[in-house]
Enzyme design. Structure first.
Site, PDB file in Angstrom:
ATOM      1  N   TYR A 130       0.799  -1.222   0.000  1.00 25.04           N
ATOM      2  CA  TYR A 130       0.000   0.000   0.000  1.00 25.04           C
ATOM      3  C   TYR A 130       0.837   1.281   0.000  1.00 25.04           C
ATOM      4  O   TYR A 130       0.857   2.020  -0.990  1.00 25.04           O
ATOM      5  CB  TYR A 130      -0.978  -0.029   1.196  1.00 25.04           C
ATOM      6  CG  TYR A 130      -1.943  -1.172   1.058  1.00 25.04           C
ATOM      7  CD1 TYR A 130      -2.879  -1.198   0.023  1.00 25.04           C
ATOM      8  CD2 TYR A 130      -1.896  -2.277   1.914  1.00 25.04           C
ATOM      9  CE1 TYR A 130      -3.741  -2.270  -0.149  1.00 25.04           C
ATOM     10  CE2 TYR A 130      -2.763  -3.357   1.745  1.00 25.04           C
ATOM     11  CZ  TYR A 130      -3.677  -3.339   0.708  1.00 25.04           C
ATOM     12  OH  TYR A 130      -4.522  -4.396   0.525  1.00 25.04           O
ATOM     13  N   PRO A 143     -11.276  -0.388  -3.816  1.00 23.11           N
ATOM     14  CA  PRO A 143     -12.433  -1.034  -4.436  1.00 23.11           C
ATOM     15  C   PRO A 143     -13.705  -0.199  -4.306  1.00 23.11           C
ATOM     16  O   PRO A 143     -13.790   0.709  -3.475  1.00 23.11           O
ATOM     17  CB  PRO A 143     -12.595  -2.329  -3.625  1.00 23.11           C
ATOM     18  CG  PRO A 143     -11.425  -2.416  -2.718  1.00 23.11           C
ATOM     19  CD  PRO A 143     -10.896  -1.038  -2.561  1.00 23.11           C
ATOM     20  N   HIS A 366      -7.699   0.983   0.704  1.00 20.88           N
ATOM     21  CA  HIS A 366      -7.478  -0.387   1.174  1.00 20.88           C
ATOM     22  C   HIS A 366      -6.434  -0.554   2.270  1.00 20.88           C
ATOM     23  O   HIS A 366      -6.369  -1.602   2.914  1.00 20.88           O
ATOM     24  CB  HIS A 366      -7.082  -1.218  -0.055  1.00 20.88           C
ATOM     25  CG  HIS A 366      -7.557  -2.617  -0.039  1.00 20.88           C
ATOM     26  ND1 HIS A 366      -7.477  -3.424   1.069  1.00 20.88           N
ATOM     27  CD2 HIS A 366      -8.131  -3.377  -0.998  1.00 20.88           C
ATOM     28  CE1 HIS A 366      -7.954  -4.613   0.776  1.00 20.88           C
ATOM     29  NE2 HIS A 366      -8.368  -4.610  -0.466  1.00 20.88           N
ATOM     30  N   SER A 578     -11.143 -12.005  -5.844  1.00 24.31           N
ATOM     31  CA  SER A 578     -11.408 -12.001  -4.418  1.00 24.31           C
ATOM     32  C   SER A 578     -12.877 -12.307  -4.168  1.00 24.31           C
ATOM     33  O   SER A 578     -13.750 -11.773  -4.855  1.00 24.31           O
ATOM     34  CB  SER A 578     -11.057 -10.615  -3.888  1.00 24.31           C
ATOM     35  OG  SER A 578     -11.166 -10.599  -2.516  1.00 24.31           O
TER      36      SER A 578
HETATM   37  N1  COA Z   1     -19.599 -29.704   0.343  1.00 22.73           N
HETATM   38  C1  COA Z   1     -20.644 -28.981   0.742  1.00 22.73           C
HETATM   39  N2  COA Z   1     -20.547 -27.720   1.218  1.00 22.73           N
HETATM   40  C2  COA Z   1     -19.319 -27.175   1.264  1.00 22.73           C
HETATM   41  C3  COA Z   1     -18.172 -27.866   0.855  1.00 22.73           C
HETATM   42  C4  COA Z   1     -18.346 -29.198   0.378  1.00 22.73           C
HETATM   43  N3  COA Z   1     -17.310 -29.925  -0.032  1.00 22.73           N
HETATM   44  N4  COA Z   1     -17.095 -27.083   1.029  1.00 22.73           N
HETATM   45  C5  COA Z   1     -17.549 -25.919   1.523  1.00 22.73           C
HETATM   46  N5  COA Z   1     -18.890 -25.969   1.688  1.00 22.73           N
HETATM   47  C6  COA Z   1     -19.780 -24.932   2.236  1.00 22.73           C
HETATM   48  C7  COA Z   1     -19.186 -24.333   3.494  1.00 22.73           C
HETATM   49  O1  COA Z   1     -19.569 -25.079   4.622  1.00 22.73           O
HETATM   50  C8  COA Z   1     -19.789 -22.952   3.471  1.00 22.73           C
HETATM   51  O2  COA Z   1     -21.128 -23.011   3.909  1.00 22.73           O
HETATM   52  P1  COA Z   1     -22.014 -21.696   4.298  1.00 22.73           P
HETATM   53  O3  COA Z   1     -22.452 -21.065   3.016  1.00 22.73           O
HETATM   54  O4  COA Z   1     -23.147 -22.288   5.028  1.00 22.73           O
HETATM   55  O5  COA Z   1     -21.122 -20.848   5.121  1.00 22.73           O
HETATM   56  C9  COA Z   1     -19.836 -22.606   2.028  1.00 22.73           C
HETATM   57  O6  COA Z   1     -19.830 -23.842   1.347  1.00 22.73           O
HETATM   58  C10 COA Z   1     -18.673 -21.743   1.578  1.00 22.73           C
HETATM   59  O7  COA Z   1     -17.467 -22.424   1.642  1.00 22.73           O
HETATM   60  P2  COA Z   1     -16.362 -22.255   0.512  1.00 22.73           P
HETATM   61  O8  COA Z   1     -17.006 -21.878  -0.752  1.00 22.73           O
HETATM   62  O9  COA Z   1     -15.496 -23.466   0.506  1.00 22.73           O
HETATM   63  O10 COA Z   1     -15.553 -20.977   0.893  1.00 22.73           O
HETATM   64  P3  COA Z   1     -15.089 -20.360   2.251  1.00 22.73           P
HETATM   65  O11 COA Z   1     -16.242 -19.705   2.894  1.00 22.73           O
HETATM   66  O12 COA Z   1     -14.329 -21.388   3.024  1.00 22.73           O
HETATM   67  O13 COA Z   1     -14.111 -19.243   1.712  1.00 22.73           O
HETATM   68  C11 COA Z   1     -12.090 -18.201   1.035  1.00 22.73           C
HETATM   69  C12 COA Z   1     -12.916 -19.507   1.030  1.00 22.73           C
HETATM   70  C13 COA Z   1     -10.772 -18.472   0.354  1.00 22.73           C
HETATM   71  C14 COA Z   1     -12.846 -17.152   0.246  1.00 22.73           C
HETATM   72  C15 COA Z   1     -11.909 -17.771   2.506  1.00 22.73           C
HETATM   73  O14 COA Z   1     -11.193 -18.747   3.203  1.00 22.73           O
HETATM   74  C16 COA Z   1     -11.127 -16.503   2.658  1.00 22.73           C
HETATM   75  O15 COA Z   1      -9.934 -16.507   2.897  1.00 22.73           O
HETATM   76  N6  COA Z   1     -11.814 -15.356   2.536  1.00 22.73           N
HETATM   77  C17 COA Z   1     -11.210 -14.056   2.669  1.00 22.73           C
HETATM   78  C18 COA Z   1     -11.455 -13.287   1.445  1.00 22.73           C
HETATM   79  C19 COA Z   1     -11.204 -11.828   1.670  1.00 22.73           C
HETATM   80  O16 COA Z   1     -10.655 -11.374   2.647  1.00 22.73           O
HETATM   81  N7  COA Z   1     -11.673 -11.063   0.689  1.00 22.73           N
HETATM   82  C20 COA Z   1     -11.566  -9.641   0.718  1.00 22.73           C
HETATM   83  C21 COA Z   1     -10.248  -9.175   0.336  1.00 22.73           C
HETATM   84  S1  COA Z   1     -10.136  -7.476   0.497  1.00 22.73           S
HETATM   85  C1  HC5 Z   2     -15.153  -4.544  -1.365  1.00 18.81           C
HETATM   86  C2  HC5 Z   2     -14.300  -5.708  -1.521  1.00 18.81           C
HETATM   87  C3  HC5 Z   2     -13.046  -5.451  -2.179  1.00 18.81           C
HETATM   88  C4  HC5 Z   2     -12.074  -6.576  -2.201  1.00 18.81           C
HETATM   89  C5  HC5 Z   2     -10.710  -6.072  -2.341  1.00 18.81           C
HETATM   90  C6  HC5 Z   2      -9.663  -7.131  -2.420  1.00 18.81           C
HETATM   91  O1  HC5 Z   2      -9.919  -8.262  -2.620  1.00 18.81           O
HETATM   92  O2  HC5 Z   2      -8.412  -6.730  -2.291  1.00 18.81           O
HETATM   93  C7  HC5 Z   2      -7.335  -7.691  -2.320  1.00 18.81           C
HETATM   94  C8  HC5 Z   2      -6.602  -7.584  -1.013  1.00 18.81           C
HETATM   95  C9  HC5 Z   2      -5.601  -8.612  -0.772  1.00 18.81           C
HETATM   96  O3  HC5 Z   2      -4.670  -8.380   0.007  1.00 18.81           O
HETATM   97  O4  HC5 Z   2      -5.690  -9.704  -1.339  1.00 18.81           O
HETATM   98  C10 HC5 Z   2      -6.430  -7.334  -3.463  1.00 18.81           C
HETATM   99  N1  HC5 Z   2      -6.949  -7.557  -4.831  1.00 18.81           N
HETATM  100  C11 HC5 Z   2      -7.938  -6.562  -5.203  1.00 18.81           C
HETATM  101  C12 HC5 Z   2      -5.799  -7.412  -5.721  1.00 18.81           C
HETATM  102  C13 HC5 Z   2      -7.518  -8.897  -5.025  1.00 18.81           C
END
Ligand code: COA
Ligand code: HC5
Length: 650
Positions: A130, A143, A366, A578
């Site tokens: 950043y 975003p 961000h 993401s």
């Molecule tokens: N069979 C049936 N259901 C399943 C399954 C399977 N094999 N695997 C997963 N599921 C279900 C889960 O239980 C969950 O249920 P819910 O909807 O009732 O909560 C749902 O499916 C979602 O799981 P999944 O799709 O595997 O994803 P997750 O929620 O574990 O997320 C990531 C995965 C990578 C997105 C998450 O771990 C993460 O790191 N998120 C952060 C993202 C972030 O910060 N984004 C913003 C950036 S700025």
């Molecule tokens: C309103 C939701 C915006 C999501 C933003 C996001 O995913 O940022 C990522 C942050 C990180 O550290 O992975 C970076 N990315 C935009 C490059 C995916």
């Protein structure tokens, strides 16, 4: 600004050492105190008296440093699909050399750092991802989120919605201030809550080589009690609490907003456009701007505010069916100098945008936080706005809003403004954005197939890219590291040997649905395993970055591994993605991270998936609409092979 007596876990928010001492004398009339801050003081802060929000903070684990051999082994697997045989053989040799030297030395340095610091990565990450990034935060970093369209159609409705939104925000803020916000969980695992603490008080400040980041948390001696309203490019100080610390009623806020709008009927000097500039250019202009005492005071009010609310006057015409994409552009970049790009303060962590005809959303800077805390606010505020009853009561001693004046005294500043307008206009022209709702199914379908929905969608992106380009590409997906104290993110490398096998298989007309379904399941399982390890701190990208930074910090040269084509190829994310789930039909967008890439943000709901796809027009090979169509096709094909393979089994 941080002061010595704030009570937050000792690990946490730290002021950047470069942060300027701030003299806010001109604000005395608003009851602000002169506060100075020091990094030292921040570091010696003792424990927060823990409310619910921080109840498990200190017991969260520390981010581990993964074993070196494990990372190198995973690295080799991850780069395989991106390289020719010769390139791969060369990379294998480079990795073997690194394993002997300087790998172990760097690993020891990193492990020592991990013992010393609460989180060995967080400061490095804040700086490299950043504060040292020099391109505009607009499009490249910050975003946008589009809210479901609201029903207002005139100015009065727009202001009434803004007033309610502010009231809902203050309702949310009270949970941060009182630390009653529940600890967020991922499965059973509690997550670090520090990002929540910083969202409604953070701001970026441009610097010549590196920006700084300041924060005015709620438990400082004189916490911020104001928001800044942007209207017609003018900025207004609006105190939103009465003298008894009670939030203003919705009606009171509405009256204040009317007053602000009446004071700003004509477009003002577009100072805000400077915040959309390249950071070095903005830093130079900032230096000139702050030579004037009144400007300095105005800037400090902006930086100290809870958030900025942009009341937009203009909305470009949209072709039929394009309304959502136009709305997304307003949130991502404001539409250029002709529209709303100057009606923004892009350095502020949170800017709510309330546009014409029910188009609204937000943009966020961000540095402070990942998407989930922002979406938590959005869900709360939209819940609040959808309620009919008004629980607010008038607060005493309303202060009139006050316009923030800016004096453009130096001719260079006028040139800076003109240049900033030209630059944002060309950036706006370059952004190619398509948002869409995939309504054929949502998480329910992959779940019914016992597959992870996230991994399934990621494989759809792999197939979508392969269908268009007949080759795989390095793909970024965000993994949350918030299971750890001060955790931010690592990379999920979604392109894998298995994902390439799957993509090739899907495009091969000679393969049976059964075989295709097998390849799909294998690829999904491989991805899910990668995710499971990444969120436990066993990803490879932040570790490799740490090894490189450990070398640089210890005056060693950049290792050959980091100069290798495999490293640069695997970090050139032609697809950057993401997942950000939201309760509401919120559409989320961010820009690509490379000139020839796509940005894809997705909000998977039970029965539909909302996606925002971006690309740059200057790249002839990319087109958001084509990629969107290819994602749609991939999701359909994947469902078809799974269903087909079930039938063939029967
Ligand atoms: N069979 C049936 N259901 C399943 C399954 C399977 N094999 N695997 C997963 N599921 C279900 C889960 O239980 C969950 O249920 P819910 O909807 O009732 O909560 C749902 O499916 C979602 O799981 P999944 O799709 O595997 O994803 P997750 O929620 O574990 O997320 C990531 C995965 C990578 C997105 C998450 O771990 C993460 O790191 N998120 C952060 C993202 C972030 O910060 N984004 C913003 C950036 S700025
Ligand atoms: C309103 C939701 C915006 C999501 C933003 C996001 O995913 O940022 C990522 C942050 C990180 O550290 O992975 C970076 N990315 C935009 C490059 C995916």
């Amino acid at each position: 600004m941080f002061v010595s007596n704030i009570r937050i876990p000792k690990c946490d928010v730290r002021r950047s050492p470069q942060s300027p001492m701030i003299d806010i004398d001109p604000l005395k009339s608003y009851g602000f105190q002169r506060v100075t801050c020091s990094l030292q003081k921040m570091q010696t802060n003792e424990k927060l008296s823990v409310g619910r929000m921080f109840s498990v903070q200190d017991s969260l684990p520390k981010l581990p440093v993964p074993p070196l051999d494990q990372t190198l082994q995973k690295y080799l697997r991850s780069v395989r699909p991106l390289l020719t045989d010769d390139e791969y053989a060369n990379t294998q040799k480079i990795v073997e050399d690194f394993k002997r030297d300087p790998g172990p030395k760097l690993q020891t340095l990193l492990e020592k750092r991990a013992q010393r610091e609460t989180n060995w990565l967080s400061d490095w990450w804040t700086n490299t991802a950043y504060l040292e990034f020099r391109q505009p935060v607009t499009v490249n970093v910050s975003p946008g989120v589009v809210f479901p369209k609201q029903s207002y159609t005139d100015k009065e409705g727009q202001l009434r919605f803004t007033a309610k939104l502010i009231s809902g925000l203050l309702d949310y803020k009270s949970m941060i201030d009182n630390q009653t916000l529940p600890v967020e969980k991922m499965g059973k695992q509690s997550l670090c809550m520090m990002q929540y603490y910083k969202i409604l008080c953070g701001c970026r400040i441009p610097g010549k080589k590196r920006d700084t980041w300041v924060c005015y948390p709620p438990d400082e001696a004189n916490p911020p009690k104001h928001v800044v309203i942007a209207h017609n490019n003018a900025f207004f100080f609006l105190e939103v609490y009465g003298s008894n610390n009670q939030p203003l009623s919705i009606e009171q806020i509405y009256e204040q907003l009317k007053n602000i709008v009446n004071q700003s009927m004509e477009p003002d000097i577009p100072v805000g456009i400077l915040t959309t500039e390249n950071r070095n250019k903005w830093a130079k202009a900032y230096e000139l701007l702050t030579k004037d005492k009144e400007n300095k005071a105005s800037l400090q009010i902006l930086q100290r505010s809870i958030c900025v609310l942009c009341i937009d006057n203009k909305l470009p015409e949209s072709a039929a069916g394009e309304e959502d994409s136009t709305a997304a552009k307003m949130m991502l970049h404001g539409g250029g100098s002709e529209y709303n790009s100057a009606n923004r303060w892009c350095d502020k962590t949170l800017q709510f945008i309330v546009g014409k005809n029910g188009v609204c959303g937000l943009n966020y800077e961000h540095t402070t936080a990942e998407g989930p805390p922002i979406i938590s606010i959005v869900d709360h505020v939209l819940d609040y706005c959808s309620k009919n009853e008004n629980m607010t009561t008038p607060a005493p001693d309303l202060k009139p809003p006050k316009k923030l004046n800016f004096n453009i005294t130096y001719p260079e500043l006028r040139e800076n403004l003109k240049e900033a307008e030209e630059n944002i206009d060309s950036l706006v022209k370059d952004v190619d954005l398509t948002v869409f709702k995939f309504t054929e199914y949502g998480k329910n379908f992959p779940k019914s197939q016992k597959l992870s929905p996230d991994s399934f969608i990621q494989m759809a992106f792999q197939l979508a890219y392969f269908r268009l380009y007949s080759k795989p590409c390095a793909t970024y997906e965000t993994a949350s590291l918030r299971q750890f104290q001060l955790g931010r993110t690592d990379t999920i490398r979604s392109c894998s040997i298995e994902s390439l096998e799957f993509s090739k298989g899907m495009m091969d007309p000679t393969l049976s649905k059964q075989k295709k379904a097998e390849l799909l399941k294998k690829a999904v399982t491989g991805h899910k395993n990668y995710v499971a390890e990444a969120v436990k701190g066993q990803g490879i990208d932040r570790h490799l970055l740490g090894l490189k930074l450990a070398a640089l910090q210890n005056n060693m040269k950049v290792p050959a591994l980091h100069m290798d084509v495999a490293y640069s190829l695997s970090c050139h994310h032609n697809v950057s993605t993401s997942q950000v789930p939201a309760k509401y039909e919120a559409c989320l967008v961010f820009g690509p991270t490379v000139p020839d890439g796509y940005g894809v943000c997705y909000n998977p709901q039970e029965k539909q998936i909302l996606l925002g796809v971006s690309a740059f027009n200057c790249c002839p090979e990319t087109e958001s609409r084509r990629f969107k169509d290819s994602i749609h096709q991939s999701l359909m094909d994947m469902k078809s092979v799974l269903e087909g393979s079930i039938q063939s089994k029967l």
